[in-house]
Design an enzyme around this catalytic site. Structure first.
Site, PDB file in Angstrom:
ATOM      1  N   ARG A   8     -47.320  54.262   6.164  1.00 32.48           N
ATOM      2  CA  ARG A   8     -47.766  52.903   5.875  1.00 32.48           C
ATOM      3  C   ARG A   8     -47.541  52.065   7.125  1.00 32.48           C
ATOM      4  NH1 ARG A   8     -45.505  48.382   1.512  1.00 32.48           N
ATOM      5  NH2 ARG A   8     -47.033  46.784   2.096  1.00 32.48           N
ATOM      6  N   HIS A   9     -48.508  51.216   7.443  1.00 23.66           N
ATOM      7  CA  HIS A   9     -48.391  50.335   8.609  1.00 23.66           C
ATOM      8  C   HIS A   9     -47.088  49.536   8.567  1.00 23.66           C
ATOM      9  CE1 HIS A   9     -49.056  46.644   6.283  1.00 23.66           C
ATOM     10  NE2 HIS A   9     -49.966  47.342   5.603  1.00 23.66           N
ATOM     11  N   GLY A  10     -46.672  49.051   9.732  1.00 27.86           N
ATOM     12  CA  GLY A  10     -45.490  48.209   9.805  1.00 27.86           C
ATOM     13  C   GLY A  10     -45.738  46.818   9.225  1.00 27.86           C
ATOM     14  N   ASN A  15     -46.784  39.893   5.240  1.00 30.05           N
ATOM     15  CA  ASN A  15     -45.704  40.562   4.509  1.00 30.05           C
ATOM     16  C   ASN A  15     -44.466  39.673   4.490  1.00 30.05           C
ATOM     17  OD1 ASN A  15     -46.674  43.753   5.822  1.00 30.05           O
ATOM     18  ND2 ASN A  15     -46.931  43.064   3.717  1.00 30.05           N
ATOM     19  N   THR A  21     -52.216  40.535   0.974  1.00 34.44           N
ATOM     20  CA  THR A  21     -53.055  40.658   2.160  1.00 34.44           C
ATOM     21  C   THR A  21     -54.407  41.292   1.847  1.00 34.44           C
ATOM     22  OG1 THR A  21     -51.018  40.946   3.429  1.00 34.44           O
ATOM     23  CG2 THR A  21     -53.084  41.407   4.559  1.00 34.44           C
ATOM     24  N   ARG A  58     -53.832  46.256  11.247  1.00 35.97           N
ATOM     25  CA  ARG A  58     -52.398  46.556  11.131  1.00 35.97           C
ATOM     26  C   ARG A  58     -52.140  48.057  11.052  1.00 35.97           C
ATOM     27  NH1 ARG A  58     -54.383  44.065   6.535  1.00 35.97           N
ATOM     28  NH2 ARG A  58     -53.896  44.933   4.473  1.00 35.97           N
ATOM     29  N   LYS A  96     -47.066  35.984  -3.537  1.00 34.83           N
ATOM     30  CA  LYS A  96     -46.770  36.845  -4.682  1.00 34.83           C
ATOM     31  C   LYS A  96     -45.731  36.224  -5.608  1.00 34.83           C
ATOM     32  CE  LYS A  96     -47.459  40.947  -1.815  1.00 34.83           C
ATOM     33  NZ  LYS A  96     -46.796  42.110  -1.202  1.00 34.83           N
ATOM     34  N   ARG A 112     -49.959  43.673  -9.761  1.00 40.85           N
ATOM     35  CA  ARG A 112     -49.382  44.257  -8.545  1.00 40.85           C
ATOM     36  C   ARG A 112     -49.319  45.778  -8.575  1.00 40.85           C
ATOM     37  NH1 ARG A 112     -43.362  43.842  -5.892  1.00 40.85           N
ATOM     38  NH2 ARG A 112     -44.017  44.086  -3.722  1.00 40.85           N
ATOM     39  N   HIS A 155     -52.228  52.158   4.121  1.00 36.74           N
ATOM     40  CA  HIS A 155     -51.659  50.988   3.458  1.00 36.74           C
ATOM     41  C   HIS A 155     -50.928  51.372   2.185  1.00 36.74           C
ATOM     42  CE1 HIS A 155     -54.257  48.561   6.126  1.00 36.74           C
ATOM     43  NE2 HIS A 155     -55.054  49.608   5.991  1.00 36.74           N
TER      44      HIS A 155
END
Length: 210
Positions: A8-10, A15, A21, A58, A96, A112, A155
């Site tokens: 998963r991207h940083g 975030n 996003t 990302r 969120k 979610r 992601h």
């Protein structure tokens, strides 16, 4: 045997702000770049033959940092929207935790983490699964069966779809799976395409907040 490495991207600025996003193209922040470098150190023992990455920056920046750290700048790389993040529709860009406060825990968790509960003008996890898995089976799985080690930079939700498929996780149990930013899932795949082993590296204890 081949290795399938999912990362998963940083972390991104959104975030940190607690914003949904989705398809908004938000870059990594300094923490996210550090997470990508940490992930790279956790896969130094694996030869990577090819990479797949979503069309969002990302995920691409995360991959580029890993490639630079591991001196892999010349490996074949495929960019695909099939493995991009879930579309959050009308929730995209909203905080969120404010949404949770306004609508309550049950509604928040349905939006979610549920398998097939719709977001207005957005995607469900089931929708993401229905684009990720056919792409995986057509484009990535043949490479794994041929013995190539594959890195996928994507992601939280597209990786949940990958993992649901690979581990045959039920629709009920997939709701509890979270993948932290910068986390690395490594699967060993045999010549028939079956998972024979799994390992998680670069674990992120802050995963519940992103």
């Amino acid at each position: 045997m081949a290795k399938l490495i999912l990362i998963r991207h940083g972390r991104s600025e959104w975030n940190d702000l607690g914003l949904w996003t989705g398809w908004n193209d938000i870059p990594l922040n300094d923490t996210g770049r550090a997470e990508a470098r940490r992930a790279a150190t956790e896969m130094r023992d694996i030869q990577i033959d090819k990479a797949y990455v979503s069309d969002l920056s990302r995920a691409q920046e995360t991959l580029e940092i890993i490639k630079k750290e591991l001196n892999l700048t010349n490996i074949p790389t495929v960019v695909s929207p099939a493995i991009k993040e879930r579309s959050y529709g009308d929730l995209a860009g909203k905080n969120k935790w404010k949404v949770k406060e306004e609508f309550g825990d049950d509604q928040f968790l349905k939006w979610r983490r549920s398998w097939d509960y719709p977001i207005p003008n957005g995607e469900t996890l089931k929708n993401v699964y229905e684009r990720v898995v056919p792409y995986f089976e057509k484009e990535i799985l043949p490479e794994l069966k041929a013995g190539k080690n594959i890195l996928v930079s994507a992601h939280g939700n597209s990786l949940r779809a990958f993992i649901k498929h690979l581990e045959k996780i039920s629709e009920d149990l997939i709701t509890s799976l979270e993948v932290g930013t910068g986390e690395v899932y490594i699967y060993t795949i045999d010549e028939q395409g079956n998972v024979t082993d799994k390992e998680i590296r670069a674990t992120n204890e802050a995963k519940h907040n992103v």
